[in-house]
Write a protein that holds these residues in place. Structure first.
Motif, PDB file in Angstrom:
ATOM      1  N   LEU A  91       0.830  -1.198   0.000  1.00  0.00           N
ATOM      2  CA  LEU A  91       0.000   0.000   0.000  1.00  0.00           C
ATOM      3  C   LEU A  91       0.867   1.251   0.000  1.00  0.00           C
ATOM      4  CD1 LEU A  91      -2.760   1.366   0.176  1.00  0.00           C
ATOM      5  CD2 LEU A  91      -2.585   1.176   2.653  1.00  0.00           C
ATOM      6  N   ALA A  92       1.928   1.254   0.791  1.00  0.00           N
ATOM      7  CA  ALA A  92       2.833   2.409   0.836  1.00  0.00           C
ATOM      8  C   ALA A  92       3.501   2.626  -0.515  1.00  0.00           C
ATOM      9  CB  ALA A  92       3.872   2.221   1.927  1.00  0.00           C
ATOM     10  N   ALA A  93       3.849   1.567  -1.209  1.00  0.00           N
ATOM     11  CA  ALA A  93       4.458   1.697  -2.533  1.00  0.00           C
ATOM     12  C   ALA A  93       3.466   2.281  -3.529  1.00  0.00           C
ATOM     13  CB  ALA A  93       4.971   0.351  -3.015  1.00  0.00           C
ATOM     14  N   ARG A  94       2.205   1.904  -3.422  1.00  0.00           N
ATOM     15  CA  ARG A  94       1.196   2.456  -4.331  1.00  0.00           C
ATOM     16  C   ARG A  94       0.946   3.929  -4.055  1.00  0.00           C
ATOM     17  NH1 ARG A  94      -3.159  -2.489  -4.825  1.00  0.00           N
ATOM     18  NH2 ARG A  94      -1.725  -3.895  -5.889  1.00  0.00           N
ATOM     19  N   VAL A  95       0.917   4.301  -2.788  1.00  0.00           N
ATOM     20  CA  VAL A  95       0.735   5.712  -2.449  1.00  0.00           C
ATOM     21  C   VAL A  95       1.969   6.505  -2.862  1.00  0.00           C
ATOM     22  CG1 VAL A  95       0.432   7.335  -0.534  1.00  0.00           C
ATOM     23  CG2 VAL A  95      -0.888   5.240  -0.597  1.00  0.00           C
ATOM     24  N   ALA A  96       3.153   5.948  -2.669  1.00  0.00           N
ATOM     25  CA  ALA A  96       4.383   6.618  -3.084  1.00  0.00           C
ATOM     26  C   ALA A  96       4.459   6.768  -4.593  1.00  0.00           C
ATOM     27  CB  ALA A  96       5.598   5.856  -2.563  1.00  0.00           C
ATOM     28  N   LEU A 128       7.479  10.403  -5.456  1.00  0.00           N
ATOM     29  CA  LEU A 128       8.505   9.751  -4.639  1.00  0.00           C
ATOM     30  C   LEU A 128       9.129   8.564  -5.347  1.00  0.00           C
ATOM     31  CD1 LEU A 128       6.668   9.801  -1.190  1.00  0.00           C
ATOM     32  CD2 LEU A 128       8.413  11.372  -2.019  1.00  0.00           C
ATOM     33  N   GLY A 129       8.799   8.358  -6.588  1.00  0.00           N
ATOM     34  CA  GLY A 129       9.398   7.277  -7.357  1.00  0.00           C
ATOM     35  C   GLY A 129       8.960   5.892  -6.920  1.00  0.00           C
ATOM     36  N   PRO A 146       8.495   3.218  -0.891  1.00  0.00           N
ATOM     37  CA  PRO A 146       7.685   3.306   0.325  1.00  0.00           C
ATOM     38  C   PRO A 146       8.434   3.896   1.513  1.00  0.00           C
ATOM     39  CG  PRO A 146       8.188   1.015  -0.207  1.00  0.00           C
ATOM     40  CD  PRO A 146       8.670   1.852  -1.349  1.00  0.00           C
ATOM     41  N   TRP A 147       9.764   3.714   1.582  1.00  0.00           N
ATOM     42  CA  TRP A 147      10.513   4.271   2.714  1.00  0.00           C
ATOM     43  C   TRP A 147      10.580   5.784   2.655  1.00  0.00           C
ATOM     44  CZ3 TRP A 147      11.212   2.191   7.133  1.00  0.00           C
ATOM     45  CH2 TRP A 147      11.210   0.810   7.249  1.00  0.00           C
ATOM     46  N   LEU A 148      10.560   6.348   1.445  1.00  0.00           N
ATOM     47  CA  LEU A 148      10.505   7.803   1.339  1.00  0.00           C
ATOM     48  C   LEU A 148       9.170   8.332   1.840  1.00  0.00           C
ATOM     49  CD1 LEU A 148      12.215   8.570  -2.084  1.00  0.00           C
ATOM     50  CD2 LEU A 148      13.057   9.063   0.204  1.00  0.00           C
ATOM     51  N   LEU A 149       8.117   7.595   1.588  1.00  0.00           N
ATOM     52  CA  LEU A 149       6.804   7.984   2.098  1.00  0.00           C
ATOM     53  C   LEU A 149       6.770   7.923   3.618  1.00  0.00           C
ATOM     54  CD1 LEU A 149       3.836   8.727   1.429  1.00  0.00           C
ATOM     55  CD2 LEU A 149       3.363   6.280   1.499  1.00  0.00           C
ATOM     56  N   VAL A 150       7.355   6.887   4.194  1.00  0.00           N
ATOM     57  CA  VAL A 150       7.419   6.757   5.654  1.00  0.00           C
ATOM     58  C   VAL A 150       8.221   7.904   6.247  1.00  0.00           C
ATOM     59  CG1 VAL A 150       8.335   5.327   7.515  1.00  0.00           C
ATOM     60  CG2 VAL A 150       7.065   4.266   5.655  1.00  0.00           C
ATOM     61  N   LEU A 151       9.360   8.211   5.650  1.00  0.00           N
ATOM     62  CA  LEU A 151      10.201   9.303   6.133  1.00  0.00           C
ATOM     63  C   LEU A 151       9.496  10.653   6.006  1.00  0.00           C
ATOM     64  CD1 LEU A 151      13.028  10.129   7.164  1.00  0.00           C
ATOM     65  CD2 LEU A 151      13.666  10.409   4.772  1.00  0.00           C
ATOM     66  N   LEU A 152       8.869  10.889   4.876  1.00  0.00           N
ATOM     67  CA  LEU A 152       8.168  12.147   4.650  1.00  0.00           C
ATOM     68  C   LEU A 152       7.002  12.332   5.613  1.00  0.00           C
ATOM     69  CD1 LEU A 152       7.866  14.678   2.831  1.00  0.00           C
ATOM     70  CD2 LEU A 152       6.309  13.317   1.431  1.00  0.00           C
ATOM     71  N   SER A 153       6.258  11.272   5.861  1.00  0.00           N
ATOM     72  CA  SER A 153       5.132  11.390   6.789  1.00  0.00           C
ATOM     73  C   SER A 153       5.601  11.661   8.211  1.00  0.00           C
ATOM     74  CB  SER A 153       4.264  10.135   6.742  1.00  0.00           C
ATOM     75  OG  SER A 153       4.981   9.015   7.200  1.00  0.00           O
ATOM     76  N   GLY A 154       6.723  11.052   8.616  1.00  0.00           N
ATOM     77  CA  GLY A 154       7.282  11.322   9.942  1.00  0.00           C
ATOM     78  C   GLY A 154       7.767  12.749  10.084  1.00  0.00           C
ATOM     79  N   VAL A 155       8.396  13.267   9.034  1.00  0.00           N
ATOM     80  CA  VAL A 155       8.888  14.651   9.069  1.00  0.00           C
ATOM     81  C   VAL A 155       7.721  15.633   9.126  1.00  0.00           C
ATOM     82  CG1 VAL A 155      10.086  16.416   7.704  1.00  0.00           C
ATOM     83  CG2 VAL A 155      11.101  14.165   8.002  1.00  0.00           C
ATOM     84  N   LEU A 156       6.700  15.403   8.316  1.00  0.00           N
ATOM     85  CA  LEU A 156       5.548  16.310   8.320  1.00  0.00           C
ATOM     86  C   LEU A 156       4.807  16.275   9.649  1.00  0.00           C
ATOM     87  CD1 LEU A 156       4.138  15.853   4.719  1.00  0.00           C
ATOM     88  CD2 LEU A 156       5.390  17.791   5.653  1.00  0.00           C
ATOM     89  N   ALA A 157       4.631  15.095  10.212  1.00  0.00           N
ATOM     90  CA  ALA A 157       3.976  15.005  11.523  1.00  0.00           C
ATOM     91  C   ALA A 157       4.840  15.672  12.588  1.00  0.00           C
ATOM     92  CB  ALA A 157       3.725  13.540  11.885  1.00  0.00           C
TER      93      ALA A 157
END
Length: 124
Positions: free
Chosen positions: A72-77, A82-83, A86-97
């Motif tokens: 799911l994270a790869a599909r959202v990414a 984000l290319g 999925p790890w970029l999505l995880v990192l980005l969501s942590g930074v924004l939060a």
């Protein structure tokens, strides 16, 4: 330093518990109230909010990403620029939060300072 560590711990635990039952933005008022209550300096307050909320968001996201939710994270990414990583999505969501928590905590500290007692200026 001791108050900053206490604020970090309270923000982390409070945001973990609040996010179980309330929407994501509930961490903002939590950080604001805790920072105003504990009277921590500006830089320490921002750092405590950033790390407290960022870690409370990033740790479960990283755990879920490693335990099967990476599809799911790869599909959202893929939808975001984000290319498909999925790890970029995880990192980005942590930074924004973390930024939401840090800015809310800093706002609480500044609100406490603005509402506090003023130094009396002697009349000339």
């Amino acid at each position: 330093m001791k108050k900053t560590a206490l604020l970090l711990l309270l923000i982390f635990l409070g945001s973990v518990l609040l996010q179980l039952v309330l929407p994501w933005w509930s961490v903002g008022p939590l950080c604001l109230v805790l920072a105003a209550w504990l009277r921590v300096s500006g830089g320490g307050t921002f750092l405590a909010g950033l790390l407290g909320v960022g870690l409370s968001w990033w740790l479960p996201a990283a755990w879920l990403n490693t335990h099967g939710a990476n599809l799911l994270a790869a599909r959202v990414a893929t939808l975001l620029p984000l290319g498909g990583q999925p790890w970029l999505l995880v990192l980005l969501s942590g930074v924004l939060a973390g930024l939401v928590g840090g800015l809310a905590a800093l706002s609480g500290a500044l609100l406490r300072r603005a509402a506090g007692p003023r130094n009396a200026v002697p009349a000339a």
